[in-house]
Design a protein around this motif. Structure first.
Motif, PDB file in Angstrom:
ATOM      1  N   TRP A  49      36.967  31.779  41.748  1.00 53.10           N
ATOM      2  CA  TRP A  49      37.310  32.719  41.872  1.00 53.10           C
ATOM      3  C   TRP A  49      37.711  34.101  42.287  1.00 53.10           C
ATOM      4  O   TRP A  49      37.149  35.433  41.620  1.00 53.10           O
ATOM      5  N   PRO A  50      38.809  34.172  42.714  1.00 51.58           N
ATOM      6  CA  PRO A  50      40.248  34.911  42.402  1.00 51.58           C
ATOM      7  C   PRO A  50      39.817  35.877  40.701  1.00 51.58           C
ATOM      8  O   PRO A  50      40.242  36.965  41.167  1.00 51.58           O
TER       9      PRO A  50
ATOM     10  N   ILE B  63      35.677  42.006  37.632  1.00 51.98           N
ATOM     11  CA  ILE B  63      35.066  42.431  38.602  1.00 51.98           C
ATOM     12  C   ILE B  63      36.102  44.275  38.801  1.00 51.98           C
ATOM     13  O   ILE B  63      35.048  44.957  37.768  1.00 51.98           O
ATOM     14  N   LEU B  64      36.861  43.648  39.218  1.00 48.82           N
ATOM     15  CA  LEU B  64      37.902  45.139  39.904  1.00 48.82           C
ATOM     16  C   LEU B  64      38.540  45.859  38.772  1.00 48.82           C
ATOM     17  O   LEU B  64      38.450  46.585  38.010  1.00 48.82           O
TER      18      LEU B  64
ATOM     19  N   TYR C   9      34.374  26.479  41.415  1.00 49.14           N
ATOM     20  CA  TYR C   9      34.047  27.864  41.963  1.00 49.14           C
ATOM     21  C   TYR C   9      35.334  28.060  42.665  1.00 49.14           C
ATOM     22  O   TYR C   9      35.462  29.184  42.779  1.00 49.14           O
ATOM     23  N   LYS C  10      36.089  27.945  43.297  1.00 44.51           N
ATOM     24  CA  LYS C  10      37.236  27.830  44.566  1.00 44.51           C
ATOM     25  C   LYS C  10      37.738  28.233  43.394  1.00 44.51           C
ATOM     26  O   LYS C  10      38.881  29.582  43.952  1.00 44.51           O
TER      27      LYS C  10
ATOM     28  N   GLU D 165      36.826  36.052  39.357  1.00 40.49           N
ATOM     29  CA  GLU D 165      36.055  36.470  38.593  1.00 40.49           C
ATOM     30  C   GLU D 165      35.834  38.128  39.346  1.00 40.49           C
ATOM     31  O   GLU D 165      35.519  38.917  39.043  1.00 40.49           O
ATOM     32  N   LYS D 166      36.706  38.308  40.363  1.00 44.38           N
ATOM     33  CA  LYS D 166      37.178  39.508  41.683  1.00 44.38           C
ATOM     34  C   LYS D 166      37.828  40.214  40.780  1.00 44.38           C
ATOM     35  O   LYS D 166      37.555  41.567  40.712  1.00 44.38           O
ATOM     36  N   LEU D 167      39.141  39.775  40.141  1.00 46.64           N
ATOM     37  CA  LEU D 167      39.600  40.279  39.327  1.00 46.64           C
ATOM     38  C   LEU D 167      39.195  40.730  38.300  1.00 46.64           C
ATOM     39  O   LEU D 167      39.565  42.049  37.438  1.00 46.64           O
TER      40      LEU D 167
END
Length: 159
Positions: free
Chosen positions: A12-13, A19-20, A8-9, A15-17
């Protein structure tokens, strides 16, 4: 740290990209549209090959540049008449509500005075001798308007 937490660590980045990217794509698809001006129909305002950005969530006002669907594809023109306006072309001059409109070019052909219906606009190209506008297609339904001009990227002369 467990294996699950470690994965997950690292993810996580990303996943945010994702979504963006989805959010930006949604804005570009549903709020804006892009069209390349093909030809000289809007010269000198927009040149052949310019990439234009159109805002989809606006209703065209008199004088706005719009992109709209026609049987022969997407066109770009200027809304000179909105619902209720009386539009006519006589002796190569454009009249809206009885007032002559300034133009870079003469307007070939004649259009008997008519009133633009509710939910429609009358579109004329800036380069008036190109008649692929309301002189050819009639009034344009607001349902066929893709968007109101927002900005353009000049690409003329770039190879």
């Amino acid at each position: 740290m467990s294996r699950k937490q470690l994965i997950y660590k690292w993810l996580w980045p990303f996943e945010k990209l994702v979504i963006l990217a989805v959010a930006i794509s949604a804005v570009l698809i549903f709020v804006f549209s892009f069209h390349v001006c093909d030809g000289s129909s809007m010269y000198p305002t927009i040149s052949d090959g310019d990439m234009c950005l159109f805002y989809r969530l606006d209703t065209p006002a008199r004088g706005d540049i719009v992109s709209y669907k026609t049987p022969s594809g997407i066109k770009i023109g200027r809304a000179v008449g909105i619902a209720g306006d009386r539009v006519s072309i006589d002796h190569e001059k454009l009249y809206v509500n009885g007032y002559e409109q300034e133009s870079f070019y003469t307007v070939p052909g004649n259009v008997a005075e008519h009133t633009v219906k509710s939910g429609e606009i009358f579109v004329v190209n800036d380069y008036r001798t190109d008649t692929s506008d309301s002189r050819k297609y009639g009034d344009i339904s607001l349902k066929n308007v893709e968007g109101v001009y927002f900005a353009s990227l000049r690409t003329g002369g770039v190879s």
